[in-house]
Design a protein around this motif. Structure first.
Motif, PDB file in Angstrom:
ATOM      1  N   ILE A  77     -36.476  -0.267   2.843  1.00 51.22           N
ATOM      2  CA  ILE A  77     -35.517  -1.375   2.940  1.00 51.22           C
ATOM      3  C   ILE A  77     -34.204  -0.882   3.550  1.00 51.22           C
ATOM      4  N   TYR A  78     -33.746   0.274   3.096  1.00 51.64           N
ATOM      5  CA  TYR A  78     -32.516   0.844   3.654  1.00 51.64           C
ATOM      6  C   TYR A  78     -32.682   1.108   5.146  1.00 51.64           C
ATOM      7  N   ALA A  79     -33.864   1.576   5.526  1.00 48.45           N
ATOM      8  CA  ALA A  79     -34.087   1.900   6.936  1.00 48.45           C
ATOM      9  C   ALA A  79     -33.984   0.645   7.800  1.00 48.45           C
ATOM     10  N   ILE A  80     -34.551  -0.465   7.301  1.00 49.25           N
ATOM     11  CA  ILE A  80     -34.461  -1.719   8.059  1.00 49.25           C
ATOM     12  C   ILE A  80     -33.000  -2.114   8.218  1.00 49.25           C
ATOM     13  N   SER A  81     -32.266  -2.037   7.105  1.00 46.84           N
ATOM     14  CA  SER A  81     -30.859  -2.401   7.140  1.00 46.84           C
ATOM     15  C   SER A  81     -30.085  -1.489   8.100  1.00 46.84           C
ATOM     16  N   ALA A  82     -30.369  -0.197   8.036  1.00 43.88           N
ATOM     17  CA  ALA A  82     -29.647   0.759   8.885  1.00 43.88           C
ATOM     18  C   ALA A  82     -29.969   0.527  10.361  1.00 43.88           C
ATOM     19  N   ILE A  83     -31.215   0.163  10.649  1.00 41.81           N
ATOM     20  CA  ILE A  83     -31.570  -0.133  12.040  1.00 41.81           C
ATOM     21  C   ILE A  83     -30.787  -1.347  12.524  1.00 41.81           C
ATOM     22  N   GLY A  84     -30.638  -2.326  11.633  1.00 42.34           N
ATOM     23  CA  GLY A  84     -29.838  -3.502  11.978  1.00 42.34           C
ATOM     24  C   GLY A  84     -28.395  -3.118  12.265  1.00 42.34           C
ATOM     25  N   LEU A  85     -27.831  -2.312  11.388  1.00 44.66           N
ATOM     26  CA  LEU A  85     -26.440  -1.887  11.575  1.00 44.66           C
ATOM     27  C   LEU A  85     -26.297  -1.070  12.856  1.00 44.66           C
ATOM     28  N   ASN A  86     -27.344  -0.298  13.143  1.00 39.34           N
ATOM     29  CA  ASN A  86     -27.314   0.565  14.318  1.00 39.34           C
ATOM     30  C   ASN A  86     -27.207  -0.236  15.622  1.00 39.34           C
ATOM     31  N   VAL A  87     -27.717  -1.451  15.624  1.00 39.38           N
ATOM     32  CA  VAL A  87     -27.607  -2.272  16.838  1.00 39.38           C
ATOM     33  C   VAL A  87     -26.136  -2.476  17.172  1.00 39.38           C
ATOM     34  N   LEU A 206     -40.782  -2.923   8.531  1.00 36.46           N
ATOM     35  CA  LEU A 206     -40.054  -1.905   9.303  1.00 36.46           C
ATOM     36  C   LEU A 206     -40.636  -1.816  10.717  1.00 36.46           C
ATOM     37  N   GLY A 207     -41.975  -1.857  10.805  1.00 37.24           N
ATOM     38  CA  GLY A 207     -42.621  -1.801  12.109  1.00 37.24           C
ATOM     39  C   GLY A 207     -42.190  -2.962  12.986  1.00 37.24           C
ATOM     40  N   LEU A 208     -42.141  -4.143  12.383  1.00 40.00           N
ATOM     41  CA  LEU A 208     -41.725  -5.335  13.115  1.00 40.00           C
ATOM     42  C   LEU A 208     -40.283  -5.188  13.605  1.00 40.00           C
ATOM     43  N   THR A 209     -39.435  -4.688  12.712  1.00 38.05           N
ATOM     44  CA  THR A 209     -38.033  -4.495  13.078  1.00 38.05           C
ATOM     45  C   THR A 209     -37.913  -3.531  14.261  1.00 38.05           C
ATOM     46  N   GLY A 302     -31.973   9.216   8.265  1.00 34.64           N
ATOM     47  CA  GLY A 302     -30.780   9.106   7.428  1.00 34.64           C
ATOM     48  C   GLY A 302     -31.077   8.401   6.116  1.00 34.64           C
ATOM     49  N   SER A 303     -31.875   7.338   6.181  1.00 31.00           N
ATOM     50  CA  SER A 303     -32.231   6.609   4.964  1.00 31.00           C
ATOM     51  C   SER A 303     -33.020   7.499   4.016  1.00 31.00           C
ATOM     52  N   VAL A 304     -33.948   8.251   4.575  1.00 26.73           N
ATOM     53  CA  VAL A 304     -34.744   9.149   3.732  1.00 26.73           C
ATOM     54  C   VAL A 304     -33.829  10.127   3.011  1.00 26.73           C
ATOM     55  N   ILE A 305     -32.905  10.722   3.750  1.00 22.89           N
ATOM     56  CA  ILE A 305     -32.020  11.730   3.144  1.00 22.89           C
ATOM     57  C   ILE A 305     -31.158  11.093   2.054  1.00 22.89           C
ATOM     58  N   VAL A 306     -30.491   9.987   2.408  1.00 22.02           N
ATOM     59  CA  VAL A 306     -29.509   9.416   1.486  1.00 22.02           C
ATOM     60  C   VAL A 306     -30.173   8.851   0.236  1.00 22.02           C
ATOM     61  N   VAL A 307     -31.305   8.174   0.391  1.00 18.59           N
ATOM     62  CA  VAL A 307     -31.940   7.568  -0.772  1.00 18.59           C
ATOM     63  C   VAL A 307     -32.583   8.622  -1.661  1.00 18.59           C
ATOM     64  N   SER A 308     -33.204   9.618  -1.047  1.00 23.08           N
ATOM     65  CA  SER A 308     -33.966  10.549  -1.884  1.00 23.08           C
ATOM     66  C   SER A 308     -33.108  11.663  -2.471  1.00 23.08           C
ATOM     67  N   LEU A 309     -31.907  11.876  -1.922  1.00 21.02           N
ATOM     68  CA  LEU A 309     -31.084  12.987  -2.403  1.00 21.02           C
ATOM     69  C   LEU A 309     -30.876  12.966  -3.924  1.00 21.02           C
TER      70      LEU A 309
END
Lengths: 629, 261
Positions: A77-87, A206-209, A302-309
């Motif tokens: 979920i974070y990754a989808i959001s981050a991809i959105g922000l990245n645009v 995520l794939g769709l995004t 980035g999402s993997v690092i931040v969420v799993s830390l």
């Protein structure tokens, strides 16, 4: 699918100056050329990363423990959001801290719709969340048309306060102070709770995004956004409608973020205003900075690092002894965790300013190209061997000696090549040349203002025998080198007196006794910003003179001055020389420089094309200046 | 004031530009004829680039007009002017360092491409075909300029001379009706200049009316039959290079004081 995406983007940036290497699977298929492409391979190639990614996710979802799956859902979920922000942030270069608010909008919309019988059918709440998010994006984009940088960031923050306030009110009025419950997501009669199936579903989202964002960034929209982020003004000058594309970026980005908020609501089955804090918004900026701004793979990593830390940290503390340090750690895990984020961000900013993913792929590229680079650096010795190391056996000592100086900007502009220059004690030496000849670059190289980061410097610069090539401005100043720059030579808000006081710990008045600085005496109380161009030049020279430099360098002192004033400043410079100073001038104004100098160099296209006494050079300057031939 | 006739690609009338108290341009007038390469020369700070920026809409003229094939374009925003067919290159390409060569060249067609985020998502095959057509056109241009092998190189990795030629390719891909070249030789070394020169010959061969702004007078003289000399924002004169460079006031413009010889 995340790994497939990574390698694909990594390869796309891999190409430096290849003859005709197909960059990635996708572009091989798009291009008619390419020898190794059998028809089947070409048709299949674009889908391979997707297949591999999907397969990896299925295997992962079926083997991972429930605990890991629970965390993976949040990562997705974070990754989808981050991809959105990245645009908006990575591609269009517009800073936004509206992420938490947009996710909150998606989450609340979903919470409200999911309760209604007629609106709750999948995927209606998710789509409506996206649409509302897109509309809000339009709203945020309005200030973006006028604001930039930190101001835009603050404007997007306004949304945060509105949304949190509205959410709080809604919860208070409906008596759901601890949060709005969300019924679990259901497709048909299948219910999705955090676990294997939900992870697969999120993987599909995520794939769709990725698919949607890739479609845009591979085509014209992506180029427009890059162009705008590089320079909005230049982009409009070549036909990009900046307003329209900024709007588009915000709408797309906000819609994606709101969808991620909707999924977030379903995943946690509760929506509370307390979740969507400013800290929450900042987490996504951290994700992009850590992973690498501008790439989707960066957003995912980035999402993997931040969420799993935090989870990794908890695991680690579990293995430590339960007393002493281990106990302290588990009691303070929250603070340690935040401290680690901070540390991580600092390390990344300092050592991998582009983020983890671009740094890693960049390193791989450098390693691959190392062999190819080596021969290039060897052409240097051959060239300097052709020239004698010491120019002439002059008895007069040189204050400044420049040998074989090359200055090359990272943009590829060659400012100076193979430059030789010699300034003897108590002389005025002028470097003449027109705009772009490399004069100022030479001065900046000598004074150390060219940070070695953006510029490639080679050769020797000796100040009284000591090599100062690549020294910092502080070091060259300590060595006795003072530069009077072309612009910004005085501090506009400081008075004349304050300038002079800055330059010496002792008494500044003696310098004003000199006839050529008389003018300044009447202006002692005035801020330098009110001085005329000529007076500023005088003030800069007076301040410089008080520093008793071994070498005084003056960049374009005639620029913007009236002829009378040029004469006056020239008298000052001559006066300083008569007192024993050594001066290096850089000038476009040939007449002024020829009159003042003892020795003249003529530069053109980054090279010295002639040198001699002013008398010898006078003809030469007239001949080679743009007027004849 | 009425607009000029539709045959004249570019007409600048009474151009005046004020920055605060400074007159950057003061009553500049010139016409660019069909198929012509028109030169603008002058020392540093003469207002050459300011003039180009006024024509392409980056700056707004304080007074005066710019007409493009008889149509008034002064006052329009830059992207609208560009959409009408006025192309330009940049003195400095540092703005677009993140681009790869081919991607950058394809920016040139932006105003023509029926691009939108929705089209890219919902009409992917159609957009993909358009994209492929543009890409092959861009490759053709790069080939013509001898740059095809650099298509995937990053702009920031390339020497200035190459960047300038890439910029020309980008401008040409937009099929400009008039092209403005801003200091194509600045920051280049002698050998690169020859290559830039060849690129400009290619532009002339296509018959695109061109305005060439540069501080290298030899370079401009080689390409232009007519030049405009600017000094401190004022027009010193318009004429053939030989004629202009023989004039004492022009010589003074470049040497800063009455000629020593």
């Amino acid at each position: 699918m995340t790994t497939g995406e990574n390698t694909l983007e990594g390869q796309a940036t891999n190409v430096e100056v290849p003859p005709e290497a197909p960059a990635s699977g996708a572009s091989t298929a798009g291009r008619p050329s390419g020898l190794r492409s059998s028809k089947g391979y070409r048709l299949l190639a674009p889908f391979l990363p997707w297949l591999a990614g999907a397969l990896a996710l299925v295997v992962f979802a079926n083997t991972a423990s429930p605990y890991v799956l629970l965390i993976s859902g949040t990562v997705l979920i974070y990754a989808i959001s981050a991809i959105g922000l990245n645009v908006v942030m990575g591609q269009a270069g517009l800073v936004s801290i509206g992420n938490a608010a947009l996710m909150a909008v998606g989450a609340y919309t979903t919470a409200i719709l999911a309760k209604e019988e007629s609106w709750s059918a999948f995927p209606l709440p998710i789509i409506i969340s996206g649409v509302i998010g897109g509309l809000l994006g339009l709203l945020i984009a309005l200030p973006a048309l006028r604001l930039r940088g930190i101001y835009l960031a603050l404007a997007t923050l306004a949304l945060q306060f509105f949304v949190v306030f509205a959410g709080d009110r809604y919860q208070a009025e409906s008596g759901l102070l601890s949060g709005v419950p969300v019924p679990p997501l259901s497709i048909g009669d299948r219910y999705f709770v955090p676990g294997r199936d939900f992870v697969l579903l999120l993987g599909a989202f995520l794939g769709l995004t990725i698919l949607v964002v890739r479609a845009m960034s591979r085509h014209a929209p992506g180029r427009m956004w890059t162009a705008i982020s590089e320079s909005e003004l230049a982009a409009t000058a070549i036909g990009v409608n900046a307003a329209r594309w900024k709007l588009a970026a915000f709408v797309v980005s906000s819609a994606i973020i709101a969808v991620s908020g909707s999924l977030f609501a379903y995943y946690n089955q509760i929506v509370s205003a307390e979740t969507f804090t400013i800290e929450f918004a900042v987490v996504f900026i951290i994700i992009l900075i850590l992973g690498g701004m501008g790439t989707m793979s960066g957003a995912i990593v980035g999402s993997v690092i931040v969420v799993s830390l935090p989870y990794v940290l908890t695991r680690l503390t579990g293995t430590l002894p339960s007393d002493g340090i281990g106990e302290w750690l588990s009691n303070n895990i929250f603070y340690v965790n935040n401290g680690l984020y901070g540390l991580l961000v600092l390390v990344v900013l300092l050592y991998m300013p582009q983020g983890v993913v671009p740094s890693v792929t960049g390193l791989a590229r450098r390693l691959a190209h190392r062999g190819a680079d080596q021969p290039r650096s060897s052409d240097r010795p051959a060239r300097s061997a052709a020239r004698p190391a010491v120019a002439k056996g002059d008895d007069k000592p040189a204050v400044l000696e420049v040998e074989d100086l090359d200055v090359m900007y990272e943009t590829g502009a060659r400012a100076v090549s193979g430059l030789h220059l010699r300034v003897e004690a108590n002389a005025i030496v002028a470097v003449l040349g027109r705009n772009g000849a490399g004069k100022t670059s030479t001065l900046r190289a000598v004074s150390g203002f060219l940070g070695t980061e953006q510029v490639r410097l080679r050769g020797h610069i000796r100040l009284e025998g000591k090599d100062v090539l690549g020294s910092s401005p502080g070091r060259t100043a300590a060595a006795g080198l003072v530069l009077v720059p072309e612009r910004d030579k005085v501090f506009p808000s400081l008075t004349v007196e304050e300038h002079l006081r800055l330059a010496t710990s002792g008494d500044y008045r003696p310098v004003l006794e000199k006839p050529h600085f008389h003018r300044l005496r009447e202006r002692l109380d005035q801020p330098a910003g009110l001085l005329s161009g000529g007076e500023r030049q005088l003030l800069a020279l007076a301040t410089a003179a008080m520093l008793k430099p071994r070498l005084l360098m003056v960049d374009e002192f005639t620029l913007g001055l009236a002829p009378v004033m040029i004469q006056e400043v020239a008298r000052v410079i001559r006066g300083l020389r008569d007192e024993g100073m050594t001066v290096l001038l850089v000038e476009q104004n040939a007449a002024a420089a020829l009159e003042l100098a003892d020795h003249v160099y003529l530069m053109e296209g980054g090279e010295v094309v002639a040198e001699g006494t002013p008398a010898e050079m006078a003809d030469r300057v007239t001949m080679t200046s743009e007027v004849t031939s | 004031m009425s607009t000029t006739d539709q045959e004249t690609p570019l007409a600048v009338r009474g151009a005046l530009l004020r920055f605060g108290g400074i007159l950057a341009l003061n009553d500049v007038n010139f016409d660019v004829e069909p198929g012509e390469t028109f030169g603008i020369i002058g020392p540093n700070g003469a207002g050459k680039t300011a003039l180009l920026n006024c024509v392409s809409g980056v700056y707004r003229l304080t007074e005066g007009n710019v007409d493009f094939f008889g149509e008034r374009i002064s006052g329009l925003p830059p992207h609208r002017i560009s959409a009408k067919g006025l192309g330009r290159t940049f003195q400095n390409m540092e703005h677009f360092r993140r681009f790869k060569v081919l991607e950058y060249v394809m920016l040139g067609r932006m105003h023509e491409a029926r691009a939108s985020v929705f089209a890219s998502v919902f009409a992917w095959p159609y957009m993909e075909r358009l994209e492929r057509e543009e890409r092959s056109l861009a490759m053709e241009l790069l080939e013509e300029l001898g740059l095809a092998h650099l298509a995937q190189a990053k702009l920031s990795d390339l020497p200035y001379g190459v960047q300038k030629r890439v910029d020309i390719a980008r401008a040409l891909l937009g099929r400009p009706k008039v092209l403005l070249l801003d200091e194509p030789t600045s920051g280049t070394i002698t050998q690169e200049r020859t290559e830039v020169s060849r690129a400009i010959d290619m532009v002339s061969a296509r018959g695109v009316p061109t305005v060439l702004v540069d501080h290298d007078v030899d370079f401009v003289s080689r390409h232009c039959a007519r030049v405009l000399v600017l000094s401190y924002g004022k027009q010193v004169g318009v004429g053939s290079p030989a004629e202009m460079l023989a004039r004492p006031d022009v010589i003074e413009t470049f040497l800063g004081t009455p000629a020593t010889s």
